[in-house]
Write an enzyme that holds these catalytic residues in place. Structure first.
Site, mmCIF file in Angstrom:
data_model
loop_
_atom_site.group_PDB
_atom_site.id
_atom_site.type_symbol
_atom_site.label_atom_id
_atom_site.label_comp_id
_atom_site.label_asym_id
_atom_site.label_seq_id
_atom_site.Cartn_x
_atom_site.Cartn_y
_atom_site.Cartn_z
ATOM 1 C CE LYS A 77 91.486 112.449 -50.081
ATOM 2 N NZ LYS A 77 92.748 111.961 -49.481
ATOM 3 C CE1 TYR A 112 82.552 136.192 -60.960
ATOM 4 C CE2 TYR A 112 82.584 138.130 -59.549
ATOM 5 C CZ TYR A 112 82.024 137.417 -60.600
ATOM 6 O OH TYR A 112 80.954 137.927 -61.275
ATOM 7 C CD GLU A 164 94.609 108.878 -49.916
ATOM 8 O OE1 GLU A 164 93.546 109.492 -49.684
ATOM 9 O OE2 GLU A 164 95.526 108.758 -49.082
ATOM 10 C CD GLU A 191 95.513 118.915 -41.994
ATOM 11 O OE1 GLU A 191 94.876 118.428 -41.056
ATOM 12 O OE2 GLU A 191 95.851 118.242 -42.995
#
Length: 118
Positions: free
Chosen positions: A98, A53, A21, A73
């Site tokens: 994810k 935005y 990863e 997190e």
């Protein structure tokens, strides 16, 4: 308080704890709810008075691309801190997903809220 939403913002990021990863970019999906006061923008019809935005999306995308985090997190906290600090957002709800992280689930994710809805 009014809320600006940005739904399903997809960004390719280095995210994860496994060695493989750390070598490939993986898709993460962000859903944002951002507290704002839209009255001034509605009255003036000027982007300068609004929570832009387009600018938020560009800066969050850049942050996620460059972040190189191991945990969702950590990435969520960094995005939240950026939005509070750089855009003065008094309240936010951020969902970070994810896809494909575990074989028998569509996605894994975290949801955080910061600030006060006042």
């Amino acid at each position: 308080m009014d809320i600006v939403t940005i739904s399903e913002l997809q960004v390719d990021a280095i995210i994860g704890v496994h060695a493989w990863e750390r070598r490939v970019r993986q898709k993460v999906i962000l859903n944002l709810e951002l507290g704002t006061e839209s009255g001034p923008a509605a009255a003036s019809d000027a982007i300068e008075d609004a929570l832009d935005y387009s600018a938020v999306t560009a800066s969050v995308t850049r942050l996620v691309v460059e972040a190189d985090c191991r945990l969702l997190e950590t990435l969520a906290e960094r995005v939240a801190a950026h939005l509070v600090q750089d855009y003065g957002v008094p309240w936010l709800r951020l969902e970070l997903r994810k896809p494909g992280a575990v074989s028998n689930a569509r996605y894994v994710g975290v949801i955080i809220e910061r600030g006060s809805r006042g």
